[in-house]
Design a protein around this motif. Structure first.
Motif, PDB file in Angstrom:
ATOM      1  N   SER A  23      29.622  10.555  56.437  1.00 24.49           N
ATOM      2  CA  SER A  23      28.283  11.062  56.135  1.00 24.49           C
ATOM      3  C   SER A  23      27.841  10.449  54.817  1.00 24.49           C
ATOM      4  CB  SER A  23      28.303  12.590  56.026  1.00 24.49           C
ATOM      5  OG  SER A  23      27.075  13.083  55.535  1.00 24.49           O
ATOM      6  N   PRO A  24      26.579  10.033  54.706  1.00 21.51           N
ATOM      7  CA  PRO A  24      26.131   9.342  53.494  1.00 21.51           C
ATOM      8  C   PRO A  24      25.821  10.262  52.331  1.00 21.51           C
ATOM      9  CG  PRO A  24      24.308   9.530  55.032  1.00 21.51           C
ATOM     10  CD  PRO A  24      25.510  10.088  55.736  1.00 21.51           C
ATOM     11  N   GLY A  25      25.745  11.581  52.554  1.00 18.94           N
ATOM     12  CA  GLY A  25      25.251  12.491  51.530  1.00 18.94           C
ATOM     13  C   GLY A  25      26.298  12.929  50.529  1.00 18.94           C
ATOM     14  N   VAL A  26      25.833  13.680  49.516  1.00 16.20           N
ATOM     15  CA  VAL A  26      26.700  14.245  48.491  1.00 16.20           C
ATOM     16  C   VAL A  26      27.359  15.505  49.040  1.00 16.20           C
ATOM     17  CG1 VAL A  26      26.746  15.295  46.196  1.00 16.20           C
ATOM     18  CG2 VAL A  26      25.276  13.316  46.643  1.00 16.20           C
ATOM     19  N   PRO A  27      28.673  15.700  48.851  1.00 16.27           N
ATOM     20  CA  PRO A  27      29.336  16.898  49.377  1.00 16.27           C
ATOM     21  C   PRO A  27      28.678  18.176  48.871  1.00 16.27           C
ATOM     22  CG  PRO A  27      30.952  15.304  48.605  1.00 16.27           C
ATOM     23  CD  PRO A  27      29.611  14.794  48.171  1.00 16.27           C
ATOM     24  N   MET A  28      28.664  19.191  49.736  1.00 20.85           N
ATOM     25  CA  MET A  28      28.128  20.499  49.380  1.00 20.85           C
ATOM     26  C   MET A  28      29.185  21.560  49.636  1.00 20.85           C
ATOM     27  SD  MET A  28      24.180  20.645  50.660  1.00 20.85           S
ATOM     28  CE  MET A  28      24.045  22.280  49.919  1.00 20.85           C
ATOM     29  N   GLN A  29      29.251  22.521  48.728  1.00 29.59           N
ATOM     30  CA  GLN A  29      30.247  23.567  48.850  1.00 29.59           C
ATOM     31  C   GLN A  29      30.058  24.355  50.139  1.00 29.59           C
ATOM     32  OE1 GLN A  29      31.385  25.860  45.357  1.00 29.59           O
ATOM     33  NE2 GLN A  29      30.894  27.705  46.497  1.00 29.59           N
ATOM     34  N   GLY A  30      31.154  24.555  50.866  1.00 30.67           N
ATOM     35  CA  GLY A  30      31.139  25.372  52.064  1.00 30.67           C
ATOM     36  C   GLY A  30      30.638  24.685  53.311  1.00 30.67           C
ATOM     37  N   VAL A  31      30.222  23.421  53.214  1.00 27.07           N
ATOM     38  CA  VAL A  31      29.686  22.696  54.364  1.00 27.07           C
ATOM     39  C   VAL A  31      30.744  21.697  54.828  1.00 27.07           C
ATOM     40  CG1 VAL A  31      27.836  21.223  55.222  1.00 27.07           C
ATOM     41  CG2 VAL A  31      27.340  23.001  53.544  1.00 27.07           C
ATOM     42  N   HIS A  32      31.390  21.971  55.941  1.00 26.29           N
ATOM     43  CA  HIS A  32      32.513  21.154  56.391  1.00 26.29           C
ATOM     44  C   HIS A  32      32.334  20.711  57.838  1.00 26.29           C
ATOM     45  CE1 HIS A  32      34.659  21.986  52.692  1.00 26.29           C
ATOM     46  NE2 HIS A  32      34.410  23.256  52.843  1.00 26.29           N
ATOM     47  N   LEU A  33      32.880  21.460  58.762  1.00 28.84           N
ATOM     48  CA  LEU A  33      32.847  21.114  60.179  1.00 28.84           C
ATOM     49  C   LEU A  33      32.308  22.316  60.938  1.00 28.84           C
ATOM     50  CD1 LEU A  33      33.864  18.737  62.085  1.00 28.84           C
ATOM     51  CD2 LEU A  33      35.860  20.200  62.503  1.00 28.84           C
ATOM     52  N   VAL A  34      31.370  22.076  61.877  1.00 30.21           N
ATOM     53  CA  VAL A  34      30.839  23.183  62.675  1.00 30.21           C
ATOM     54  C   VAL A  34      31.907  23.687  63.639  1.00 30.21           C
ATOM     55  CG1 VAL A  34      29.037  23.925  64.268  1.00 30.21           C
ATOM     56  CG2 VAL A  34      28.511  22.247  62.482  1.00 30.21           C
ATOM     57  N   GLY A  35      32.553  22.766  64.371  1.00 34.49           N
ATOM     58  CA  GLY A  35      33.599  23.167  65.293  1.00 34.49           C
ATOM     59  C   GLY A  35      33.922  22.071  66.280  1.00 34.49           C
TER      60      GLY A  35
END
Length: 761
Positions: free
Chosen positions: A444-456
């Motif tokens: 993913s090209p974006g900046v990491p965000m807390q708590g945002v990982h994998l949906v499933g």
């Protein structure tokens, strides 16, 4: 301040209304989003756009600001650090700075001072948990908003001259509020440097002057390094807490978590000052260089030029121009040795007024650890197991790189012989459970965000998050084929869920169906995980906003009036059943304030409600159980469990603390079942299997406990060079048969046999 000739009419599509302030590095404007929300936009001066070191630090600022909780800071709304004219938009925070408040009304006392101290300590704790060292805590970087203090200004040095930006090893900060190590060895600055700075802020707030004020920045810096602090006018109860924070040796200071616990124990009446009670003294134990020589000192304690050069959120046009009169206290000044003074003078000559963040483990300026590496005792016993290892399994460790060179944490789901992981710059990857071999990876090209990982993931599909490269709010969920990682579909989603549930989940999985809120915040949608087919849409009821969540394997929706969600102050939340086939919402079950979904017991959802002081998290207030069949809502009070992460597994609530303490709580009545001390600092979890509950930390420490009584079965040593990670992190452990797959900081993944865990020590 009105816009001036040459100011742009808009930035990034946001129309500008007026100037909020200007500094050496940029100008800040008040603007509005399309929905009318005020934002503060920092526009960097063009002359710095070609400075590569500056761009790196600005990217770091954007990344760090996204990782830190918006409750305590100014949350990032949008940014473009790569454009010819870099900018960043954050939530507008109304209110004066601490510097303005003291200048206009004098020192704080009593409950007002206690509330400020607790709020700042909470902010510092969350900043450190996000892996950031602020390094420029000072009165002009604290905004006193109506809902509590906010810490601002991450990462941009406000330099008077461009050449200072590229001076390797330069000292960065503001002398009266800097730590000794920041002046002497800036590359070694860690979290406890911020604790020192916070203590100087509390002295300033309670007395109107700093503990090391002097006539010049050179003498101030010398006194920071060698002199005892002046604390005579600080209320005694507060002084007892502040004084250890001002120790010259960082190891002698408490952590932000420890400081917060001490401040919360203070009564509203902080008692007399040392001067009033006749106990004022110089603590020569705190500062062995102090001498009995003294002379009067009357420093100018008005806000400095740097304080008035604030480029953030409250409107500087409202600032009083008449400083309040303040007491001038006697100062003990040691006889100086020429060589020592000159060393400090050289350091201060390199100071650039501004704030520099340092992420844990990053680059030449890597900070010292945020927590001690404690070694667990080898108290292993045979782990109860009821499953086999994957065929050909052997322990493995690997690093999964993302789309940007910004380390993050991943989360995983196991299916068959594969484990699917994602997070930050990794949209998704497939690893072989047996040996960790990477089958495919999509970034993913974006900046990491807390708590945002994998949906499933399912047997044939994986759903991950694609964060935007321009750091906007254009988040996407993406469906990939499980075998090859080919992109099959994508759609934009809204990221407002945290306002209702307290969780940064933009989408959830109900079996092979993906549930999310559309980008326009108008309805809940359901798609097939495999091919992205829209299965149904469920529009919000008039004047409300909802978000889907999972309680066990059953979908529900939490809703609240739009006026409350827009103001981020949910007081009238309701929970509804959500038909997974049609999207129809059931009758409203009222829960009041927002609550965090945890799991289910006998098909009944379990939620936790927070206890808050102003806008600050102050532990968990109550556990709520809902009976969907009858609509009955019951609640039980909880102990405070301050500074803890909450988790749920096997029908039990778990609370984990910063020092590794784990407490099991019965969700049926809110009573404790057991408490165990582990070495897994700030552990996430839990994950339960075969009577064992597992917890792990960002450093890769794993603790296995007997679910019945909390007996520590075994614990492991760190596996990653990371000691600070996400706040209130979701479980980092995944069970694949008898194998434990663990995600740690710095994009580290590893696996081992739970029956033969790595030996400690």
């Amino acid at each position: 301040m009105q816009l001036r000739g040459g100011d742009p009419e808009s930035i990034g599509g946001y129309p500008l209304e007026k100037r909020l302030g200007a500094g050496g590095m940029g100008t800040v404007y008040l603007a509005r989003t399309a929905s009318g929300r005020p934002v503060a936009i920092k526009l960097i001066h063009r002359q710095f756009a070609d400075d590569e070191e500056f761009r790196i630090r600005f990217r770091q600022e954007v990344s760090a600001a996204r990782r830190v909780s918006g409750v305590f800071t100014a949350a990032v709304v949008d940014a473009d650090p790569e454009t010819d004219h870099p900018w960043m938009a954050t939530a507008y925070i109304s209110g004066p700075t601490l510097a303005q408040r003291i200048a206009e009304a004098g020192a704080l006392t009593g409950a007002e001072l206690r509330t400020l101290a607790i709020g700042l300590a909470e902010a510092l704790r969350e900043i450190h948990r996000a892996g950031v060292v602020h390094r420029d805590l000072k009165p002009s970087n604290v905004v006193l908003s109506p809902d509590g203090p906010r810490v601002i200004d991450f990462g941009i040095s406000r330099a008077a001259g461009h050449q200072t930006l590229t001076m390797t090893g330069r000292v960065i900060g503001t002398p009266p509020f800097m730590s000794p190590e920041q002046l002497q060895s800036p590359r070694g600055v860690g979290p406890r440097s911020d604790v020192f700075s916070l203590a100087t802020l509390l002295v300033y707030a309670s007395t109107g002057q700093g503990p090391f004020d002097a006539d010049s920045p050179y003498m101030t810096a010398y006194q920071v390094v060698h002199e005892a602090p002046e604390l005579g006018a600080v209320p005694e109860m507060l002084r007892e807490i502040v004084e250890p924070c001002l120790a010259k040796d960082p190891e002698g200071r408490p952590s932000a978590d420890e400081l917060l616990a001490q401040l919360r124990a203070l009564p509203e009446d902080l008692g007399p000052t040392a001067e009033e009670s006749g106990t004022a003294k110089v603590d020569e134990d705190t500062c062995p260089d102090a001498r009995p020589d003294s002379q009067p000192d009357t420093p100018d304690t008005r806000p400095s030029a740097e304080d008035t050069d604030r480029t953030h959120h409250s409107d500087s046009s409202s600032r009083s121009r008449v400083p309040a009169l303040r007491s001038r206290l006697p100062r003990r000044i040691a006889r100086t040795r020429r060589r020592t003074v000159m060393a400090v003078v050289v350091a201060v000559a390199a100071i650039v007024a501004g704030a520099t963040l340092m992420k844990s483990g990053g680059g030449a300026d890597a900070q010292e650890p945020m927590a001690d590496d404690r070694t667990t005792s080898d108290s292993r016993i045979a782990t109860p197991t009821g499953a086999a290892l994957p065929d050909g399994f052997r322990p493995w460790l690997r690093t999964v790189r993302g789309g940007q060179d910004i380390a993050d944490e991943l989360r995983c789901v196991a299916h068959g012989t594969a484990v699917y992981c994602g997070g930050g710059g990794v949209l998704a990857t497939r690893l072989r459970t047996s040996d960790g071999t990477e089958v495919w990876r999509r970034t993913s090209p974006g900046v990491p965000m807390q708590g945002v990982h994998l949906v499933g993931a399912t047997e044939d599909a994986v759903v991950g998050y694609r964060l935007p490269a321009d750091n906007s709010d254009r988040f996407e969920i993406v469906g990939l084929s499980a075998d090859k990682g080919r992109e099959r579909w994508s759609t934009r989603v809204n990221g407002h869920a945290a306002v209702l549930t307290g969780q940064s989940l933009f989408a959830v999985m109900a079996g092979s169906t993906v549930l999310y809120v559309d980008a326009d915040r108008s309805r809940i949608e359901a798609r097939s995980a495999r091919d992205g087919t829209v299965l149904w849409t469920s529009p919000f009821r008039a004047g409300t906003e909802c978000v889907p969540f999972m309680a066990g394997a059953t979908p529900f929706a939490m809703c609240a009036p739009r006026t409350e969600t827009d103001a981020s102050e949910v007081r009238s939340a309701t929970v509804h059943t959500l038909d997974p086939k049609t999207g129809a919402l059931g009758a409203a079950m009222e829960i009041g304030e927002r609550a965090q979904p945890m799991g289910t017991v006998a098909g009944r959802p379990v939620l936790l409600q927070e206890r808050r002081v102003g806008a600050g998290f102050d532990g968990w207030a109550k556990v709520i159980r809902i009976d969907p069949a009858t609509g009955r809502v019951t609640a039980f009070p909880l102990k405070r469990y301050s500074g803890t992460t909450a988790g749920f597994a096997g029908g039990t609530l778990y609370f984990t603390g910063a020092t590794g303490r784990v407490t099991a709580v019965d969700p049926a009545n809110g009573k404790e079942r057991w408490t165990t001390q582990t070495a897994a600092e700030s552990a996430s979890g839990p994950v339960a299997a075969h009577g064992v509950v597992y917890f792990s930390s960002t450093s890769g420490r794993v603790a296995a406990l007997d679910a019945r009584d909390g007996t520590l079965l075994w614990g492991t040593d760190p596996r990653a060079d990371s000691v600070s990670g996400e706040v209130a992190a979701t479980p980092r452990v995944t069970i694949a048969g008898r194998a434990l797959v663990v995600a740690a900081g710095e994009n580290t993944m590893f696996s081992f046999d739970t029956a033969e865990p790595p030996k400690s020590g």
